[in-house]
Design a protein around this motif. Structure first.
Motif, PDB file in Angstrom:
ATOM      1  N   VAL A   1       0.967  -1.234  -0.023  1.00 55.83           N
ATOM      2  CA  VAL A   1       0.097  -0.138   0.255  1.00 55.83           C
ATOM      3  C   VAL A   1       0.849   1.314   0.105  1.00 55.83           C
ATOM      4  CG1 VAL A   1      -1.581   1.293   1.279  1.00 55.83           C
ATOM      5  CG2 VAL A   1      -1.790  -1.035   1.174  1.00 55.83           C
ATOM      6  N   ILE A   2       0.727   2.053  -1.055  1.00 59.88           N
ATOM      7  CA  ILE A   2       1.842   3.071  -1.278  1.00 59.88           C
ATOM      8  C   ILE A   2       0.905   4.613  -1.226  1.00 59.88           C
ATOM      9  CG2 ILE A   2       3.247   4.242  -2.766  1.00 59.88           C
ATOM     10  CD1 ILE A   2       3.882   1.515  -3.777  1.00 59.88           C
ATOM     11  N   THR A   3       1.488   5.231  -0.550  1.00 60.93           N
ATOM     12  CA  THR A   3       0.886   6.812  -0.538  1.00 60.93           C
ATOM     13  C   THR A   3       1.693   7.634  -1.254  1.00 60.93           C
ATOM     14  OG1 THR A   3      -0.450   6.138   1.664  1.00 60.93           O
ATOM     15  CG2 THR A   3      -0.262   8.482   0.985  1.00 60.93           C
ATOM     16  N   LEU A   4       1.263   8.555  -2.054  1.00 57.68           N
ATOM     17  CA  LEU A   4       1.764   9.636  -2.693  1.00 57.68           C
ATOM     18  C   LEU A   4       1.871  10.743  -1.911  1.00 57.68           C
ATOM     19  CD1 LEU A   4       1.286   8.772  -6.442  1.00 57.68           C
ATOM     20  CD2 LEU A   4       3.168   7.498  -4.998  1.00 57.68           C
ATOM     21  N   ARG A   5       2.767  11.402  -1.697  1.00 57.19           N
ATOM     22  CA  ARG A   5       2.556  12.813  -0.851  1.00 57.19           C
ATOM     23  C   ARG A   5       3.642  13.851  -1.690  1.00 57.19           C
ATOM     24  NH1 ARG A   5      -1.319  12.778   2.619  1.00 57.19           N
ATOM     25  NH2 ARG A   5      -0.563  14.788   3.159  1.00 57.19           N
ATOM     26  N   LYS A   6       3.253  15.171  -1.679  1.00 54.83           N
ATOM     27  CA  LYS A   6       3.716  16.245  -2.506  1.00 54.83           C
ATOM     28  C   LYS A   6       4.968  16.590  -1.189  1.00 54.83           C
ATOM     29  CE  LYS A   6       3.234  20.341  -5.019  1.00 54.83           C
ATOM     30  NZ  LYS A   6       3.864  19.604  -6.250  1.00 54.83           N
ATOM     31  N   ALA A   7       6.144  16.554  -1.774  1.00 54.52           N
ATOM     32  CA  ALA A   7       7.300  17.051  -0.959  1.00 54.52           C
ATOM     33  C   ALA A   7       7.362  18.610  -0.938  1.00 54.52           C
ATOM     34  CB  ALA A   7       8.564  16.504  -1.521  1.00 54.52           C
ATOM     35  N   ASN A   8       7.801  19.296   0.360  1.00 56.21           N
ATOM     36  CA  ASN A   8       7.871  20.608   0.321  1.00 56.21           C
ATOM     37  C   ASN A   8       9.085  21.030  -0.498  1.00 56.21           C
ATOM     38  OD1 ASN A   8      10.098  20.502   2.218  1.00 56.21           O
ATOM     39  ND2 ASN A   8       8.430  20.450   3.666  1.00 56.21           N
ATOM     40  N   SER A   9       9.468  22.281  -0.534  1.00 57.28           N
ATOM     41  CA  SER A   9      10.683  22.883  -1.231  1.00 57.28           C
ATOM     42  C   SER A   9      11.878  22.411  -0.492  1.00 57.28           C
ATOM     43  CB  SER A   9      10.637  24.234  -1.313  1.00 57.28           C
ATOM     44  OG  SER A   9      10.748  24.909  -0.098  1.00 57.28           O
ATOM     45  N   LYS A  10      11.832  21.924   0.842  1.00 51.79           N
ATOM     46  CA  LYS A  10      13.154  21.540   1.538  1.00 51.79           C
ATOM     47  C   LYS A  10      13.350  20.064   1.391  1.00 51.79           C
ATOM     48  CE  LYS A  10      13.263  25.408   4.458  1.00 51.79           C
ATOM     49  NZ  LYS A  10      13.315  25.972   5.925  1.00 51.79           N
ATOM     50  N   GLN A  11      12.205  19.339   0.996  1.00 49.16           N
ATOM     51  CA  GLN A  11      12.482  17.651   1.150  1.00 49.16           C
ATOM     52  C   GLN A  11      12.811  17.279  -0.163  1.00 49.16           C
ATOM     53  OE1 GLN A  11       8.127  16.998   2.123  1.00 49.16           O
ATOM     54  NE2 GLN A  11       8.998  15.799   3.884  1.00 49.16           N
ATOM     55  N   LYS A  12      13.730  16.359  -0.144  1.00 48.40           N
ATOM     56  CA  LYS A  12      14.164  15.570  -1.398  1.00 48.40           C
ATOM     57  C   LYS A  12      13.158  14.348  -1.557  1.00 48.40           C
ATOM     58  CE  LYS A  12      19.238  16.260  -0.718  1.00 48.40           C
ATOM     59  NZ  LYS A  12      20.348  15.775  -0.332  1.00 48.40           N
ATOM     60  N   PRO A  13      13.061  14.267  -3.073  1.00 42.69           N
ATOM     61  CA  PRO A  13      12.195  12.884  -3.298  1.00 42.69           C
ATOM     62  C   PRO A  13      12.661  11.544  -2.378  1.00 42.69           C
ATOM     63  CG  PRO A  13      12.880  14.186  -5.219  1.00 42.69           C
ATOM     64  CD  PRO A  13      13.454  14.595  -4.269  1.00 42.69           C
ATOM     65  N   THR A  14      11.811  10.972  -1.596  1.00 43.96           N
ATOM     66  CA  THR A  14      12.464  10.027  -1.016  1.00 43.96           C
ATOM     67  C   THR A  14      11.145   9.204  -0.545  1.00 43.96           C
ATOM     68  OG1 THR A  14      13.324   9.754   1.287  1.00 43.96           O
ATOM     69  CG2 THR A  14      11.700  11.507   1.174  1.00 43.96           C
ATOM     70  N   ARG A  15      11.438   8.169   0.185  1.00 45.85           N
ATOM     71  CA  ARG A  15      10.591   7.040   0.607  1.00 45.85           C
ATOM     72  C   ARG A  15      10.621   7.042   2.171  1.00 45.85           C
ATOM     73  NH1 ARG A  15      15.379   4.660  -1.232  1.00 45.85           N
ATOM     74  NH2 ARG A  15      16.188   2.979   0.431  1.00 45.85           N
ATOM     75  N   GLN A  16       9.489   6.567   2.976  1.00 47.74           N
ATOM     76  CA  GLN A  16       9.554   6.176   4.336  1.00 47.74           C
ATOM     77  C   GLN A  16       8.337   5.165   4.501  1.00 47.74           C
ATOM     78  OE1 GLN A  16       9.067  10.085   6.060  1.00 47.74           O
ATOM     79  NE2 GLN A  16       7.177   9.572   6.678  1.00 47.74           N
TER      80      GLN A  16
END
Length: 409
Positions: A394-409
């Motif tokens: 089950v994968i949730t897609l979230r929009k990263a803010n300007s300080k976040q890098k494309p990542t996973r958790q």
């Protein structure tokens, strides 16, 4: 091919038996029939292997034979092989230390005995592990939840939830565990996600394995639909056909059945989901693997007419395509794959398949792109799982803010 497999099976059976006979049985007894008992289980397994392979028949109704044979083969072979390795190491080191002398001091005898005991303990453990994976582990379905962050995720798809499942191999359930298909379908539907993605290998060998499962597989439902691609096993490549036309006809029949379930089968093509002015691309390539697996994926055809910047989720059964083609040629943000099964065995984060694939389980990041590899929910040929439990993702897609890098958790 079958002759090579049969030769390997016989070698794996005979070598441990021969070792145990030479090192122990001929010393313990001079009774010929007691000595013969040492080889009896292996002879029975080898005879069964020859009988099964002589028919060259992988019909779905014969799956119980295949499952039972594989369990019996491993139950007989694995413990004895493990014992042979450790006991042989002990005797080998002792021979080197004593330079082949017949007399051995007490410390060397203790060393040999310790390795023998360790070999026996691991042999017993392997038998218990095998039984657990066969009778319990294959049914231990888990839900693996992940959240992926992207800068360029369209705002209206922030929080978008998808289910990925892979490598169902429904033919393997035809050994008296057909009800597991319904269990899997219910588990997926209970997640109440926006879309469902299947990343290939619906069958083991041929489309007829799907007989009797139409009602269950047709129950998969999500607001934005069910999308699927084909894996290497879906191309009927593991059976001999009198005519290649028959193989192609079976592949077409499998595709027809998949579509009849209400699934959208993506064969080097894409679909666009829209929410207001925002859009998200669902793309799917045919299997794109390294030899001997089919390499039919066509990324240019799949992405034709799309802007390079569009946010895309790509279904690609074989994860090796990610480094070979997807990362170098595209800006596809999320790729979903399967294929590896995580070797159907994982312990302390390790699996034998990790020596075959650079990316083999879970999520990997390179730049702005993420690859997620499902451990799969079925099993091929041998219904066994330990550590690499059958899973849905089950994968949730979230929009990263300007300080976040494309990542996973």
């Amino acid at each position: 091919m079958l002759l090579k497999i049969l030769t390997l099976i016989i070698a794996l059976l005979v070598l441990p038996d021969l070792y145990i006979y030479l090192m122990y049985m001929r010393r313990w007894t001079k009774n010929w029939w007691l000595r013969a008992l040492c080889f009896l289980p292996s002879l029975a397994i080898a005879g069964s292997a020859a009988f099964i392979m002589s028919s060259n028949d992988m019909k779905p109704e014969h799956q119980p034979w295949v499952s039972t044979f594989m369990f019996a083969f491993l139950a007989v072979c694995a413990p004895k092989a493990i014992f042979m390795i450790f006991d042989g190491i002990g005797h080998g080191i002792n021979w080197i230390v004593t330079r082949g002398a017949k007399k051995r001091d007490d410390s060397e005898c203790i060393f040999v005995r310790l390795l023998r005991i360790l070999g026996m303990a691991l042999a017993i453990f392997s038998l218990g592990l095998l039984a657990f994976g066969y009778f319990i582990g294959r049914h231990h379905y888990v839900v693996h939840r992940q959240t992926f962050y992207f800068h360029d995720l369209p705002s209206r798809f922030d929080g978008y939830r998808i289910v990925q499942f892979s490598d169902m191999h429904v033919g393997t359930f035809r050994d008296g565990n057909e009800e597991d298909v319904q269990t899997i379908v219910n588990l997926i539907n209970e997640q109440h996600c926006d879309a469902i993605f299947f990343t290939g290998d619906l069958v083991n060998h041929q489309s007829s394995e799907l007989d009797g499962f139409r009602r269950d597989l047709s129950k998969l439902q999500a607001p934005d639909g069910v999308y699927a691609v084909m894996g290497n096993h879906d191309y009927s490549m593991y059976l001999r056909y009198p005519d290649e036309k028959d193989r192609h006809a079976d592949v077409k029949e499998l595709q027809r059945r998949v579509r009849s379930y209400g699934w959208t089968l993506l064969l080097n093509e894409h679909r666009i989901l829209r929410r207001g002015s925002d859009s998200l691309v669902i793309a799917g390539v045919e299997n794109d693997g390294r030899p001997p697996f089919p390499s039919l994926g066509n990324l240019p055809k799949t992405m034709k007419g799309l802007k390079r910047s569009c946010f895309t989720i790509l279904l690609s059964h074989d994860p090796t395509a990610w480094q070979r083609k997807i990362v170098p040629q595209t800006n596809i943000q999320l790729t979903l794959s399967g294929h590896t099964h995580a070797g159907q065995f994982k312990m302390f984060g390790w699996s034998p398949v990790s020596h075959v694939y650079d990316e083999w389980s879970g999520a990997y990041t390179q730049g702005n792109q993420i690859l997620n590899i499902s451990d799969g929910i079925g099993a091929v040929m041998f219904p066994f799982r330990f550590g690499a439990w059958p899973e849905i993702n089950v994968i949730t897609l979230r929009k990263a803010n300007s300080k976040q890098k494309p990542t996973r958790q």
